[in-house]
Scaffold this motif. Structure first.
Motif, PDB file in Angstrom:
ATOM      1  N   GLY A  95      12.977  32.118  13.272  1.00 56.89           N
ATOM      2  CA  GLY A  95      13.463  31.787  11.938  1.00 56.89           C
ATOM      3  C   GLY A  95      12.857  30.525  11.366  1.00 56.89           C
ATOM      4  N   VAL A  96      12.339  29.638  12.226  1.00 58.29           N
ATOM      5  CA  VAL A  96      11.780  28.371  11.755  1.00 58.29           C
ATOM      6  C   VAL A  96      10.259  28.512  11.636  1.00 58.29           C
ATOM      7  CG1 VAL A  96      11.547  25.898  12.143  1.00 58.29           C
ATOM      8  CG2 VAL A  96      13.631  27.088  12.880  1.00 58.29           C
ATOM      9  N   VAL A  97       9.761  28.446  10.421  1.00 57.93           N
ATOM     10  CA  VAL A  97       8.331  28.562  10.175  1.00 57.93           C
ATOM     11  C   VAL A  97       7.622  27.236  10.448  1.00 57.93           C
ATOM     12  CG1 VAL A  97       6.594  29.050   8.411  1.00 57.93           C
ATOM     13  CG2 VAL A  97       8.718  30.367   8.463  1.00 57.93           C
ATOM     14  N   GLU A  98       8.269  26.131  10.066  1.00 58.32           N
ATOM     15  CA  GLU A  98       7.641  24.814  10.215  1.00 58.32           C
ATOM     16  C   GLU A  98       8.708  23.735  10.134  1.00 58.32           C
ATOM     17  OE1 GLU A  98       4.720  21.847   7.627  1.00 58.32           O
ATOM     18  OE2 GLU A  98       4.479  24.021   7.389  1.00 58.32           O
ATOM     19  N   VAL A  99       8.483  22.650  10.885  1.00 61.40           N
ATOM     20  CA  VAL A  99       9.267  21.418  10.750  1.00 61.40           C
ATOM     21  C   VAL A  99       8.334  20.372  10.147  1.00 61.40           C
ATOM     22  CG1 VAL A  99      10.710  19.715  11.914  1.00 61.40           C
ATOM     23  CG2 VAL A  99      10.526  22.041  12.845  1.00 61.40           C
ATOM     24  N   PHE A 100       8.830  19.648   9.141  1.00 61.42           N
ATOM     25  CA  PHE A 100       7.977  18.695   8.430  1.00 61.42           C
ATOM     26  C   PHE A 100       8.768  17.422   8.155  1.00 61.42           C
ATOM     27  CE2 PHE A 100       6.129  17.056   4.380  1.00 61.42           C
ATOM     28  CZ  PHE A 100       4.819  16.860   4.809  1.00 61.42           C
ATOM     29  N   HIS A 101       8.287  16.293   8.697  1.00 64.67           N
ATOM     30  CA  HIS A 101       8.885  14.982   8.442  1.00 64.67           C
ATOM     31  C   HIS A 101       7.882  14.136   7.680  1.00 64.67           C
ATOM     32  CE1 HIS A 101      11.692  15.341  12.233  1.00 64.67           C
ATOM     33  NE2 HIS A 101      11.861  16.312  11.356  1.00 64.67           N
ATOM     34  N   ALA A 102       8.332  13.405   6.666  1.00 68.10           N
ATOM     35  CA  ALA A 102       7.397  12.651   5.845  1.00 68.10           C
ATOM     36  C   ALA A 102       8.028  11.387   5.290  1.00 68.10           C
ATOM     37  CB  ALA A 102       6.878  13.514   4.686  1.00 68.10           C
ATOM     38  N   HIS A 103       7.184  10.372   5.087  1.00 63.74           N
ATOM     39  CA  HIS A 103       7.550   9.147   4.374  1.00 63.74           C
ATOM     40  C   HIS A 103       6.513   8.944   3.282  1.00 63.74           C
ATOM     41  CE1 HIS A 103       7.750   4.460   4.287  1.00 63.74           C
ATOM     42  NE2 HIS A 103       8.404   5.014   3.279  1.00 63.74           N
ATOM     43  N   TYR A 104       6.942   9.043   2.036  1.00 64.43           N
ATOM     44  CA  TYR A 104       6.069   8.863   0.886  1.00 64.43           C
ATOM     45  C   TYR A 104       6.638   7.763  -0.006  1.00 64.43           C
ATOM     46  CZ  TYR A 104       3.961  13.465   1.903  1.00 64.43           C
ATOM     47  OH  TYR A 104       3.318  14.520   2.493  1.00 64.43           O
ATOM     48  N   ALA A 153       0.834  -1.198   0.000  1.00 54.60           N
ATOM     49  CA  ALA A 153       0.000   0.000   0.000  1.00 54.60           C
ATOM     50  C   ALA A 153       0.869   1.249   0.000  1.00 54.60           C
ATOM     51  CB  ALA A 153      -0.909  -0.001   1.228  1.00 54.60           C
ATOM     52  N   PRO A 154       0.454   2.287  -0.710  1.00 62.33           N
ATOM     53  CA  PRO A 154       1.226   3.535  -0.710  1.00 62.33           C
ATOM     54  C   PRO A 154       1.346   4.105   0.704  1.00 62.33           C
ATOM     55  CG  PRO A 154      -0.438   3.539  -2.440  1.00 62.33           C
ATOM     56  CD  PRO A 154      -0.730   2.359  -1.570  1.00 62.33           C
ATOM     57  N   GLN A 155       2.491   4.640   1.004  1.00 60.74           N
ATOM     58  CA  GLN A 155       2.747   5.203   2.325  1.00 60.74           C
ATOM     59  C   GLN A 155       2.715   6.731   2.259  1.00 60.74           C
ATOM     60  OE1 GLN A 155       3.243   3.418   5.251  1.00 60.74           O
ATOM     61  NE2 GLN A 155       2.638   1.682   3.976  1.00 60.74           N
ATOM     62  N   ARG A 156       1.963   7.314   3.184  1.00 62.31           N
ATOM     63  CA  ARG A 156       1.949   8.775   3.323  1.00 62.31           C
ATOM     64  C   ARG A 156       1.894   9.087   4.814  1.00 62.31           C
ATOM     65  NH1 ARG A 156      -2.147  11.148  -1.393  1.00 62.31           N
ATOM     66  NH2 ARG A 156      -1.218  10.010  -3.153  1.00 62.31           N
ATOM     67  N   GLU A 157       3.054   9.120   5.433  1.00 60.40           N
ATOM     68  CA  GLU A 157       3.153   9.390   6.862  1.00 60.40           C
ATOM     69  C   GLU A 157       3.812  10.748   7.064  1.00 60.40           C
ATOM     70  OE1 GLU A 157       5.462   6.235   8.422  1.00 60.40           O
ATOM     71  OE2 GLU A 157       4.169   4.646   7.608  1.00 60.40           O
ATOM     72  N   ILE A 158       3.195  11.592   7.858  1.00 55.50           N
ATOM     73  CA  ILE A 158       3.768  12.917   8.068  1.00 55.50           C
ATOM     74  C   ILE A 158       3.692  13.310   9.539  1.00 55.50           C
ATOM     75  CG2 ILE A 158       3.069  13.654   5.745  1.00 55.50           C
ATOM     76  CD1 ILE A 158       1.030  15.530   7.233  1.00 55.50           C
ATOM     77  N   THR A 159       4.621  14.171   9.926  1.00 53.75           N
ATOM     78  CA  THR A 159       4.598  14.852  11.222  1.00 53.75           C
ATOM     79  C   THR A 159       5.007  16.288  10.964  1.00 53.75           C
ATOM     80  OG1 THR A 159       5.287  12.812  12.340  1.00 53.75           O
ATOM     81  CG2 THR A 159       5.462  14.868  13.594  1.00 53.75           C
ATOM     82  N   HIS A 215      10.319   2.373  -3.617  1.00 59.43           N
ATOM     83  CA  HIS A 215      10.372   2.374  -2.158  1.00 59.43           C
ATOM     84  C   HIS A 215      10.146   3.770  -1.573  1.00 59.43           C
ATOM     85  CE1 HIS A 215      11.732  -1.742  -2.392  1.00 59.43           C
ATOM     86  NE2 HIS A 215      12.739  -1.373  -3.175  1.00 59.43           N
ATOM     87  N   GLY A 216      10.101   4.775  -2.426  1.00 54.22           N
ATOM     88  CA  GLY A 216       9.824   6.124  -1.963  1.00 54.22           C
ATOM     89  C   GLY A 216      10.981   6.769  -1.237  1.00 54.22           C
ATOM     90  N   PHE A 217      10.664   7.627  -0.293  1.00 57.20           N
ATOM     91  CA  PHE A 217      11.703   8.354   0.423  1.00 57.20           C
ATOM     92  C   PHE A 217      11.192   8.792   1.788  1.00 57.20           C
ATOM     93  CE2 PHE A 217       9.337  11.363  -2.218  1.00 57.20           C
ATOM     94  CZ  PHE A 217       8.977  12.343  -1.305  1.00 57.20           C
ATOM     95  N   ARG A 218      12.138   8.980   2.690  1.00 61.94           N
ATOM     96  CA  ARG A 218      11.884   9.620   3.984  1.00 61.94           C
ATOM     97  C   ARG A 218      12.661  10.926   3.996  1.00 61.94           C
ATOM     98  NH1 ARG A 218       9.521   6.562   7.975  1.00 61.94           N
ATOM     99  NH2 ARG A 218       9.360   4.328   7.538  1.00 61.94           N
ATOM    100  N   LYS A 219      11.994  11.993   4.330  1.00 67.38           N
ATOM    101  CA  LYS A 219      12.654  13.292   4.302  1.00 67.38           C
ATOM    102  C   LYS A 219      12.344  14.065   5.575  1.00 67.38           C
ATOM    103  CE  LYS A 219       8.966  15.955   2.051  1.00 67.38           C
ATOM    104  NZ  LYS A 219       8.635  16.895   0.957  1.00 67.38           N
ATOM    105  N   ARG A 220      13.259  14.991   5.886  1.00 67.99           N
ATOM    106  CA  ARG A 220      13.043  15.949   6.969  1.00 67.99           C
ATOM    107  C   ARG A 220      13.265  17.335   6.385  1.00 67.99           C
ATOM    108  NH1 ARG A 220      16.889  13.856  11.687  1.00 67.99           N
ATOM    109  NH2 ARG A 220      18.079  13.039   9.914  1.00 67.99           N
ATOM    110  N   VAL A 221      12.306  18.209   6.632  1.00 68.71           N
ATOM    111  CA  VAL A 221      12.309  19.528   6.002  1.00 68.71           C
ATOM    112  C   VAL A 221      12.177  20.613   7.065  1.00 68.71           C
ATOM    113  CG1 VAL A 221      11.206  21.004   4.271  1.00 68.71           C
ATOM    114  CG2 VAL A 221      11.151  18.517   4.001  1.00 68.71           C
ATOM    115  N   LEU A 222      12.912  21.693   6.873  1.00 73.04           N
ATOM    116  CA  LEU A 222      12.720  22.911   7.650  1.00 73.04           C
ATOM    117  C   LEU A 222      12.289  24.009   6.695  1.00 73.04           C
ATOM    118  CD1 LEU A 222      15.910  22.937   9.917  1.00 73.04           C
ATOM    119  CD2 LEU A 222      13.604  22.221  10.539  1.00 73.04           C
ATOM    120  N   TYR A 223      11.243  24.728   7.067  1.00 74.10           N
ATOM    121  CA  TYR A 223      10.843  25.917   6.325  1.00 74.10           C
ATOM    122  C   TYR A 223      11.308  27.127   7.135  1.00 74.10           C
ATOM    123  CZ  TYR A 223       7.992  22.721   3.603  1.00 74.10           C
ATOM    124  OH  TYR A 223       7.574  21.685   2.798  1.00 74.10           O
TER     125      TYR A 223
END
Length: 271
Positions: free
Chosen positions: A22-31, A8-14, A87-95
């Protein structure tokens, strides 16, 4: 034989917004199968990929995120994004807003958004860890300041900052501030304003003078005071509040790191 079912497709976010300037948002995701259409952000996008890889188009040029790459996508410039493999990707993002990265750096970032720098990659990961722990805002702000300085050096190497100079008086003034604000704490930008220094220079001056970062000094002083209160019979939850920690778990994490045991076990060992 029946065909094998596809995973099944994975769409997990935090996602969250920390109390760090300075930090607008923290975003972690597995797609796995999700692909971003072309879009823009008002903020800078600082991206690291922990597993898999992402390909994206920025200003009509294709880019990617191989190992040890830090990607910095500028505001207002359209980009998309999709996984490279099934297999997609896991990423960590700072805005990030323009506090640390001025708009004049948008052009250089468009020309070279992917920075291959293992040191920078490790520091961004450490920043994400600090941002995930309420009460570690001084650490997060210090790490963000040095990361932004390194990014500016990559984008504009000819006007990057000079090697830091020793400044013991400045380091001493910051130590006095940390000692005076041991329980309530102090934000990096407030400390920099009080001693009239750039935040990055302030962090480097302190680390160079004392061999320890400002946030490490503050936490070690708090743990030292917590030890005394625990030996006097204080309960860990009460001691955490009395020594400036966010909560008992915040005290426990730093106490274990510096003492090797939990506050409760340390307290029970008292004679």
């Amino acid at each position: 034989m029946a065909p094998q079912a596809l995973p099944a497709p994975q769409r997990e976010i935090t996602a969250w917004r920390p109390h760090v300037p300075g930090v607008v948002e923290v975003f972690h995701a597995h797609y796995t199968e999700y692909a971003y259409p072309m879009h823009v952000h008002e903020a800078w996008t600082l991206l690291i990929v922990d597993s898999g890889a992402v390909r994206y188009d920025l200003d009509r040029h294709e880019h990617g995120t191989p190992h040890d790459t830090v990607s910095l996508l500028p505001p207002h410039v359209p980009h998309n994004g999709s996984p490279v493999t099934e297999h997609g990707f896991r990423k960590r993002v700072l805005y990030l807003d323009s506090t640390h990265l001025a708009e004049e750096l948008i052009g250089p970032a468009v020309d070279g958004p992917d920075v291959v720098d293992p040191v920078l990659r490790r520091r961004v990961g450490q920043l994400h860890t600090a941002l995930g722990h309420p009460g570690d805002e001084l650490e997060a702000a210090s790490r963000l300041t040095l990361i932004a300085e390194r990014l500016r050096g990559h984008l504009r190497p000819r006007i990057s900052a000079e090697l830091p100079r020793a400044d013991p008086p400045l380091a001493h003034r910051l130590r006095e501030l940390l000692d005076a604000r041991l329980v309530q704490g102090i934000a990096l930008d407030e400390a920099a304003a009080l001693v009239h220094a750039h935040p990055a220079h302030l962090v480097r001056a302190f680390s160079g003078a004392y061999g320890i970062a400002p946030h490490q000094y503050l936490m070690s002083r708090r743990v030292d005071r917590a030890r005394r209160l625990l030996l006097e019979g204080g309960k860990p939850a009460e001691v955490a509040t009395a020594t400036g920690f966010y909560d008992q778990s915040h005290l426990t994490r730093h106490f274990r790191r510096l003492v090797g045991v939990s506050p409760g076990r340390y307290r029970s060992s008292s004679r």
